[in-house]
Design a protein around this motif. Sequence first.
Motif, PDB file in Angstrom:
ATOM      1  N   PRO A   1      -0.827  12.602   7.117  1.00 34.99           N
ATOM      2  CA  PRO A   1       0.309  13.175   6.979  1.00 34.99           C
ATOM      3  C   PRO A   1       1.280  11.947   7.009  1.00 34.99           C
ATOM      4  O   PRO A   1       2.721  11.866   5.692  1.00 34.99           O
ATOM      5  CB  PRO A   1       0.614  13.112   8.533  1.00 34.99           C
ATOM      6  CG  PRO A   1      -0.398  12.653   9.390  1.00 34.99           C
ATOM      7  CD  PRO A   1      -1.592  12.478   8.382  1.00 34.99           C
ATOM      8  N   GLU A   2       0.688  11.053   6.078  1.00 31.74           N
ATOM      9  CA  GLU A   2       1.559   9.157   6.408  1.00 31.74           C
ATOM     10  C   GLU A   2       0.836   8.910   4.606  1.00 31.74           C
ATOM     11  O   GLU A   2      -0.423   8.557   5.614  1.00 31.74           O
ATOM     12  CB  GLU A   2       2.346   8.772   6.998  1.00 31.74           C
ATOM     13  CG  GLU A   2       1.236   8.349   7.935  1.00 31.74           C
ATOM     14  CD  GLU A   2       2.218   7.298   9.067  1.00 31.74           C
ATOM     15  OE1 GLU A   2       2.834   6.393   8.924  1.00 31.74           O
ATOM     16  OE2 GLU A   2       2.171   8.518  10.562  1.00 31.74           O
ATOM     17  N   PRO A   3       1.218   7.752   4.961  1.00 30.21           N
ATOM     18  CA  PRO A   3       0.444   7.628   3.622  1.00 30.21           C
ATOM     19  C   PRO A   3      -0.486   6.048   4.348  1.00 30.21           C
ATOM     20  O   PRO A   3      -0.454   4.723   4.719  1.00 30.21           O
ATOM     21  CB  PRO A   3       1.045   5.734   2.409  1.00 30.21           C
ATOM     22  CG  PRO A   3       2.909   5.843   3.572  1.00 30.21           C
ATOM     23  CD  PRO A   3       2.694   7.837   3.849  1.00 30.21           C
ATOM     24  N   LEU A   4      -2.261   6.544   5.135  1.00 29.56           N
ATOM     25  CA  LEU A   4      -2.098   6.434   6.173  1.00 29.56           C
ATOM     26  C   LEU A   4      -3.060   5.527   5.029  1.00 29.56           C
ATOM     27  O   LEU A   4      -4.113   4.086   5.636  1.00 29.56           O
ATOM     28  CB  LEU A   4      -2.733   6.769   6.915  1.00 29.56           C
ATOM     29  CG  LEU A   4      -2.052   6.615   8.081  1.00 29.56           C
ATOM     30  CD1 LEU A   4      -2.589   8.101   9.492  1.00 29.56           C
ATOM     31  CD2 LEU A   4      -0.786   6.098   8.780  1.00 29.56           C
ATOM     32  N   ARG A   5      -3.679   6.284   3.778  1.00 27.88           N
ATOM     33  CA  ARG A   5      -5.286   5.409   3.427  1.00 27.88           C
ATOM     34  C   ARG A   5      -4.822   5.383   1.433  1.00 27.88           C
ATOM     35  O   ARG A   5      -3.676   6.326   1.740  1.00 27.88           O
ATOM     36  CB  ARG A   5      -6.904   6.679   3.152  1.00 27.88           C
ATOM     37  CG  ARG A   5      -7.226   6.252   2.411  1.00 27.88           C
ATOM     38  CD  ARG A   5      -8.434   6.692   2.796  1.00 27.88           C
ATOM     39  NE  ARG A   5      -8.290   8.086   1.741  1.00 27.88           N
ATOM     40  CZ  ARG A   5      -8.390   8.213   0.338  1.00 27.88           C
ATOM     41  NH1 ARG A   5      -8.234   6.754  -0.416  1.00 27.88           N
ATOM     42  NH2 ARG A   5      -8.513   9.174  -0.318  1.00 27.88           N
ATOM     43  N   ARG A   6      -5.117   4.651   1.094  1.00 22.59           N
ATOM     44  CA  ARG A   6      -4.870   4.338  -0.493  1.00 22.59           C
ATOM     45  C   ARG A   6      -5.358   5.679  -0.722  1.00 22.59           C
ATOM     46  O   ARG A   6      -6.237   5.995  -1.286  1.00 22.59           O
ATOM     47  CB  ARG A   6      -4.767   2.976  -0.958  1.00 22.59           C
ATOM     48  CG  ARG A   6      -4.573   2.923  -2.301  1.00 22.59           C
ATOM     49  CD  ARG A   6      -5.405   1.535  -2.445  1.00 22.59           C
ATOM     50  NE  ARG A   6      -7.043   1.335  -2.399  1.00 22.59           N
ATOM     51  CZ  ARG A   6      -8.005   0.292  -1.977  1.00 22.59           C
ATOM     52  NH1 ARG A   6      -7.360  -0.642  -2.271  1.00 22.59           N
ATOM     53  NH2 ARG A   6      -9.090   0.484  -2.310  1.00 22.59           N
ATOM     54  N   ALA A   7      -4.230   6.345  -1.847  1.00 29.21           N
ATOM     55  CA  ALA A   7      -4.916   7.242  -2.488  1.00 29.21           C
ATOM     56  C   ALA A   7      -5.640   6.853  -3.610  1.00 29.21           C
ATOM     57  O   ALA A   7      -6.558   7.729  -4.141  1.00 29.21           O
ATOM     58  CB  ALA A   7      -3.748   8.132  -3.174  1.00 29.21           C
TER      59      ALA A   7
ATOM     60  N   GLN B   1       0.985  -0.780  -0.231  1.00 27.90           N
ATOM     61  CA  GLN B   1       0.098  -0.117  -0.122  1.00 27.90           C
ATOM     62  C   GLN B   1       1.112   0.898   0.485  1.00 27.90           C
ATOM     63  O   GLN B   1       0.324   2.250  -0.537  1.00 27.90           O
ATOM     64  CB  GLN B   1      -0.933  -0.183   1.257  1.00 27.90           C
ATOM     65  CG  GLN B   1      -1.797   1.009   1.372  1.00 27.90           C
ATOM     66  CD  GLN B   1      -2.872   1.271   2.817  1.00 27.90           C
ATOM     67  OE1 GLN B   1      -3.407   0.334   2.507  1.00 27.90           O
ATOM     68  NE2 GLN B   1      -3.613   2.132   3.419  1.00 27.90           N
ATOM     69  N   ARG B   2       2.135   1.215   0.508  1.00 33.39           N
ATOM     70  CA  ARG B   2       2.889   2.591   0.477  1.00 33.39           C
ATOM     71  C   ARG B   2       3.282   2.431  -0.922  1.00 33.39           C
ATOM     72  O   ARG B   2       3.389   3.875  -0.958  1.00 33.39           O
ATOM     73  CB  ARG B   2       3.925   2.616   1.513  1.00 33.39           C
ATOM     74  CG  ARG B   2       3.525   2.713   3.087  1.00 33.39           C
ATOM     75  CD  ARG B   2       4.715   1.874   3.994  1.00 33.39           C
ATOM     76  NE  ARG B   2       3.894   2.235   5.667  1.00 33.39           N
ATOM     77  CZ  ARG B   2       3.898   3.444   6.092  1.00 33.39           C
ATOM     78  NH1 ARG B   2       4.382   4.626   5.523  1.00 33.39           N
ATOM     79  NH2 ARG B   2       3.632   2.752   7.676  1.00 33.39           N
ATOM     80  N   ASP B   3       3.910   1.552  -1.250  1.00 30.15           N
ATOM     81  CA  ASP B   3       4.117   1.520  -2.703  1.00 30.15           C
ATOM     82  C   ASP B   3       3.169   2.301  -3.910  1.00 30.15           C
ATOM     83  O   ASP B   3       3.140   3.170  -4.363  1.00 30.15           O
ATOM     84  CB  ASP B   3       4.406   0.186  -3.150  1.00 30.15           C
ATOM     85  CG  ASP B   3       6.064  -0.108  -2.948  1.00 30.15           C
ATOM     86  OD1 ASP B   3       6.502   0.749  -2.072  1.00 30.15           O
ATOM     87  OD2 ASP B   3       6.374  -1.743  -2.608  1.00 30.15           O
ATOM     88  N   ASP B   4       1.991   1.706  -3.277  1.00 28.71           N
ATOM     89  CA  ASP B   4       0.600   2.196  -4.232  1.00 28.71           C
ATOM     90  C   ASP B   4       0.749   4.131  -3.469  1.00 28.71           C
ATOM     91  O   ASP B   4       0.839   4.456  -4.816  1.00 28.71           O
ATOM     92  CB  ASP B   4      -0.705   1.582  -3.211  1.00 28.71           C
ATOM     93  CG  ASP B   4      -1.292   1.905  -4.449  1.00 28.71           C
ATOM     94  OD1 ASP B   4      -1.906   1.414  -6.176  1.00 28.71           O
ATOM     95  OD2 ASP B   4      -2.289   2.959  -4.210  1.00 28.71           O
ATOM     96  N   ASP B   5       1.004   4.447  -2.626  1.00 29.24           N
ATOM     97  CA  ASP B   5       1.041   5.453  -2.241  1.00 29.24           C
ATOM     98  C   ASP B   5       1.792   6.587  -3.129  1.00 29.24           C
ATOM     99  O   ASP B   5       1.583   8.051  -3.535  1.00 29.24           O
ATOM    100  CB  ASP B   5       0.875   6.048  -0.564  1.00 29.24           C
ATOM    101  CG  ASP B   5       0.806   7.574  -0.458  1.00 29.24           C
ATOM    102  OD1 ASP B   5      -0.478   8.112  -0.690  1.00 29.24           O
ATOM    103  OD2 ASP B   5       1.786   7.834  -0.161  1.00 29.24           O
TER     104      ASP B   5
END
Length: 459
Positions: A116-122, A77-81
């Motif tokens: 503030p950080e990739p907590l949710r998928r964009a 998910q962080r990569d997706d962000d």
Amino acid sequence: MDRAAAELFLASLFVESTPERIEAVRNTAKTIRNWEGLQSALEGHGVLTLFLRNLDLAGVELPPAIAPMFRARSDAQRDDDQRSRLTLQRFLAAAARERLELTLVGGSALFLDLYPEPLRRAGELEFLVPPEHLGRALAAGRQAGLLLDERALPAWWYRRTQAPLPLAPSSSMLCGVSLRCRLHHPSLLLTALEPELLARRRRSTFEGHALYRMDPIDGLLELSVRMATQAGEALHHGRRHLLAAASNGQHSLRLDRLLDLRTHIECRHGELPVGEVLVRAREWSAEPALRAILDCIQMGLGFLPATREWARSLAQGLASAASGPNGTSSALFHPDPIERLPQWLRPSDAFLARRYALPPQSSTNRLRLARVRHLAEVFGAGANAGFCFPLALLTRRLARSARRAAWSGAQTPQHMSDMTAAWREAAARVERQKPIAPRTISLPTSEESVKRYPDRYLG
């Protein structure tokens, strides 16, 4: 999925942590006996990283058998962000070269501000583009590596039918983009004036490039309308449908967007005066959607104490100012324009008065003329889509070779190496922007030091 797991999913849907919310997560986690299905539901709604963060805040440990899989999917998910942010940066840079102003809308409009950080998928990026500038937007997309898919219809068809135009990424390091020439389809029977919305929008920057966002009140209403259109009747059944959505990652009631609305209200209710929100909702004809969203959040998730009075006042104002169709009778709660056709053909007198700027207490003849004008627009839109569709299919067939050539050119080794370099640069930039966590060294007392290191104290 187990009901206790669905309850834990809902309990973890928050960005701003409080002792009460942390305690609710801790207590709910104690009742779980079966974790099966939770990871896929969290990933489907795009909140897996947020879930893991809130579990860490509550001191809850995942079972050892599933913890590595949860962490691996969180990294994905962080990569997706990062993919979404790289796409946004490249598209904005290309738009600046084309002298094009882009307004971020839809489900991706809030992820830059609220998290503030990739907590949710964009998710997919959505932009509002004036119809006359759609050609510039397509040129900017080609420069950024975003192209029309071979199966997509020509751009002019999307402009004439007021449908969103999808651009597909030419690299796995980018994500898809959707271009909108109009914010909402006319069958939704909304009365918001887009020139006024554009005049109220706010300018910001992303990676040094200009980006426009909607006014906080307009953003609240736009996301409420979008969510009501997608979820439909699921918004009117309280916690029961929330639990069903938490058990299914493909449910029409999107919990990531419900989280967006809850967080947006909690963070910015000071910028959302109740009186102005009521006036703007009436200008939009969006009262049913906003009322359903408030009821869903209050019954299923709840607000922070500082926001509850604001939400209660707004709900009372919406109840006292109710006009027009309510509940599922509104066109807003039907996802397909064909399902909205009965309401689209026979709108209320209040809609006609707002849509065509009729004076209060207009005569019956003026309302009849407005209704005839509205029906002419509806049949014109249907004829436009029906007659232009065969021509659009023919144009797509003729443009197939050119599109294949564009895709081949975008996937040359030189382009792929440039994309890889841009990905690495974006990853390095994210690492540089991370705050440095201060570290402290705890020194032992002198008595303990004598016991642990006796040779240092001899003589």
